[in-house]
Design an enzyme around this catalytic site. Structure first.
Site, short mmCIF file in Angstrom:
data_model
loop_
_atom_site.label_atom_id
_atom_site.label_comp_id
_atom_site.label_asym_id
_atom_site.label_seq_id
_atom_site.Cartn_x
_atom_site.Cartn_y
_atom_site.Cartn_z
CD GLU A 90 36.89 47.10 50.07
OE1 GLU A 90 36.51 46.35 51.01
OE2 GLU A 90 37.36 46.67 49.01
CG ASN A 148 38.78 37.61 52.35
OD1 ASN A 148 39.41 38.59 51.98
ND2 ASN A 148 39.35 36.60 52.98
CG HIS A 194 37.06 41.08 48.86
ND1 HIS A 194 36.02 41.78 49.41
CD2 HIS A 194 38.10 41.94 48.75
CE1 HIS A 194 36.42 43.03 49.63
NE2 HIS A 194 37.67 43.15 49.24
CD GLU A 216 42.50 36.11 55.47
OE1 GLU A 216 43.14 37.15 55.26
OE2 GLU A 216 41.82 35.54 54.62
CE LYS A 248 45.03 39.36 54.27
NZ LYS A 248 43.78 38.94 53.61
CG HIS A 292 39.82 39.38 44.68
ND1 HIS A 292 40.47 38.93 45.81
CD2 HIS A 292 39.84 40.73 44.76
CE1 HIS A 292 40.87 39.97 46.53
NE2 HIS A 292 40.49 41.07 45.92
NE ARG A 308 43.77 40.71 57.70
CZ ARG A 308 44.96 41.25 57.68
NH1 ARG A 308 45.87 40.86 58.54
NH2 ARG A 308 45.27 42.19 56.82
NE ARG A 335 68.73 37.97 53.82
CZ ARG A 335 70.00 38.30 53.60
NH1 ARG A 335 70.49 39.40 54.14
NH2 ARG A 335 70.76 37.55 52.86
CG HIS A 362 39.24 46.37 44.96
ND1 HIS A 362 39.62 45.04 44.87
CD2 HIS A 362 38.97 46.58 46.28
CE1 HIS A 362 39.59 44.50 46.08
NE2 HIS A 362 39.20 45.42 46.95
CE LYS A 373 41.98 45.50 56.62
NZ LYS A 373 42.38 45.40 55.26
P1 NAD Z 1 44.59 52.76 43.28
O1 NAD Z 1 45.74 52.74 44.17
O2 NAD Z 1 44.76 52.23 41.90
O3 NAD Z 1 44.03 54.25 43.20
C1 NAD Z 1 42.94 54.53 42.36
C2 NAD Z 1 43.26 55.65 41.37
O4 NAD Z 1 43.22 56.89 42.05
C3 NAD Z 1 44.64 55.55 40.74
O5 NAD Z 1 44.54 55.98 39.40
C4 NAD Z 1 45.45 56.55 41.54
O6 NAD Z 1 46.53 57.06 40.80
C5 NAD Z 1 44.42 57.61 41.83
N1 NAD Z 1 44.62 58.39 43.05
C6 NAD Z 1 44.99 57.95 44.27
N2 NAD Z 1 44.92 58.93 45.18
C7 NAD Z 1 44.54 60.03 44.52
C8 NAD Z 1 44.27 61.37 44.92
N3 NAD Z 1 44.33 61.74 46.20
N4 NAD Z 1 43.91 62.26 43.97
C9 NAD Z 1 43.79 61.88 42.67
N5 NAD Z 1 43.99 60.63 42.22
C10 NAD Z 1 44.36 59.72 43.16
O7 NAD Z 1 43.36 51.95 43.87
P2 NAD Z 1 42.66 51.83 45.30
O8 NAD Z 1 41.23 51.69 45.00
O9 NAD Z 1 43.09 52.88 46.24
O10 NAD Z 1 43.22 50.44 45.84
C11 NAD Z 1 42.97 49.24 45.16
C12 NAD Z 1 44.04 48.25 45.51
O11 NAD Z 1 44.02 48.04 46.92
C13 NAD Z 1 43.86 46.88 44.89
O12 NAD Z 1 45.07 46.47 44.33
C14 NAD Z 1 43.49 45.97 46.05
O13 NAD Z 1 43.94 44.66 45.88
C15 NAD Z 1 44.20 46.65 47.17
N6 NAD Z 1 43.65 46.33 48.50
C16 NAD Z 1 44.50 45.86 49.45
C17 NAD Z 1 44.03 45.55 50.71
C18 NAD Z 1 44.99 45.06 51.76
O14 NAD Z 1 44.55 44.62 52.81
N7 NAD Z 1 46.27 45.16 51.54
C19 NAD Z 1 42.68 45.71 51.01
C20 NAD Z 1 41.84 46.21 50.03
C21 NAD Z 1 42.34 46.52 48.76
#
Ligand code: NAD
Length: 342
Positions: free
Chosen positions: A172, A232, A235, A224, A130, A239, A228, A108, A249, A214
């Site tokens: 972003e 999007n 997005h 949201e 989130k 998405h 907030r 939990r 992404h 942000k």
């Molecule tokens: P990711 O976590 O898949 O990382 C991208 C790639 O880079 C992966 O292959 C990872 O293994 C590699 N990597 C990460 N750090 C590294 C480093 N320092 N050196 C070498 N390789 C590295 O993708 P991302 O672009 O970081 O994040 C995308 C995700 O974030 C999506 O799922 C999206 O929905 C989410 N997201 C969430 C929010 C939120 O508010 N929670 C906002 C925006 C995006």
């Protein structure tokens, strides 16, 4: 290192800017902390994980699914994690999203923190609480909002980040400029991605500026109900095409932002006429600005979007660069425009 505390409704979150990974041992007890990371981050930074209990998950969006949460939970059981265990997600947005979710449901809810390792996770995914997973093609369909205890920003982790992931993160950054910060937009026009990769001060400044944008939006509207939603921008369509075409992404939202700009120019009541300038900036940062896609399929995915409210979709559009608005658009109107705007 600079420490700044931001107040969210549930708690204060500590942000450690310009910090070193090694600071972690001062923030949490080594013996009762579990780090969660993915195989790429682990392999590139093995020495940093020495001495820490670590769960390594498979890398990539396709693993941001419930089955990976189940795996994390089974590993936590093996490590005898209990209510006093602290969880730290070290990775990109996939790792931070899934870590926050797994930590929030295990027994939990355990306390957790993040060390973001991608530009995207630093300026966006790790901020705001989130957390969640995708369900099939539906992005972030299962999840919750819960704030981490801290965010630790170690910019040197980005040295191993592949170039395409830098590009991904700057989508972003450009989004933040479009919706909230015309000056940031001009700064981005002045420099190149290479400048930010080579100049640590420039990089630290732009990341902190984006983290603050942000955080400000989120702290003003944590759940949201208002502003907030502006985050999007790009997005909704982004998405929809992201999982359909297995896009990064950032690539998906770049195309989504162009579509939203085109929609902004075409919707009555808005006098937006800067789509061209935005397209140029996205292209300058090596982001795609269009895609060959099946409009009908995109529309079907959009209809299922969780932000939909009956026959109307709330779209984030631009009045001008630095100023976004939320506009309800009839699904049928969107259906008609989809071909021209994509
Ligand atoms: P990711 O976590 O898949 O990382 C991208 C790639 O880079 C992966 O292959 C990872 O293994 C590699 N990597 C990460 N750090 C590294 C480093 N320092 N050196 C070498 N390789 C590295 O993708 P991302 O672009 O970081 O994040 C995308 C995700 O974030 C999506 O799922 C999206 O929905 C989410 N997201 C969430 C929010 C939120 O508010 N929670 C906002 C925006 C995006």
């Amino acid at each position: 290192m600079t420490k700044v505390e931001y107040s969210f409704s549930e708690k204060k979150v500590s942000y450690y800017f310009d910090a070193s990974f090694s600071l972690l041992q001062d923030l949490v007890p080594v013996a009762t902390t579990v780090l969660i990371t993915d195989e790429n981050v682990f392999n590139q930074h093995k020495e940093k994980f020495e001495g820490w209990k670590t769960v390594v998950i498979k890398a990539g969006e396709e693993h941001k699914q419930q089955s990976t949460v189940d795996y994390i939970i089974s590993e936590l059981i093996k490590l005898e994690a209990d209510r006093k265990t602290f969880i730290v997600g070290v990775g990109g947005g996939v790792v931070t999203d899934i870590t926050g979710y797994a930590a929030s449901i295990y027994m939990r809810g355990l306390k957790f923190g993040f060390i973001p390792t991608t530009v995207l996770a630093m300026v966006d995914a790790s901020i705001g609480g989130k957390n969640g997973v995708d369900v099939g093609v539906y992005k972030n369909l299962a999840g919750l909002i819960k704030q981490p205890e801290f965010l630790l920003f170690d910019y040197s982790l980005l040295q191993t980040l592949p170039n395409e992931q830098w590009v991904n993160g700057f989508a972003e950054v450009i989004k933040h400029a479009c919706i909230k910060d015309a000056l940031l937009f001009s700064i981005l026009e002045k420099f190149t991605l290479h400048d930010f990769q080579k100049d640590e001060t420039l990089l630290a400044d732009i990341i902190e500026r984006n983290v603050k944008i942000k955080t400000a939006v989120v702290t003003e509207d944590e759940f949201e109900t208002g502003d907030r939603k502006l985050l999007n921008f790009g997005h909704t369509i982004g998405h929809a095409i992201e999982n359909m075409h297995q896009l990064l992404h950032g690539h998906a939202i770049s195309i989504g932002m162009v579509a939203a700009c085109n929609l902004s120019e075409q919707i009555a009541g808005l006098h937006f006429d800067e789509a061209r300038r935005i397209v140029q900036l996205l292209a300058k940062y090596h982001l795609p600005v269009d895609i060959e896609t099946d409009d009908e399929k995109v529309f079907q995915v959009l209809r299922m979007d969780k932000k939909r409210n009956s026959s109307v979709m709330n779209f984030i559009l631009l009045n001008k660069i630095g100023e976004a608005v939320i506009k309800p658009i009839e699904l049928e109107v969107l259906h008609q425009h989809l071909k021209e705007i994509l």
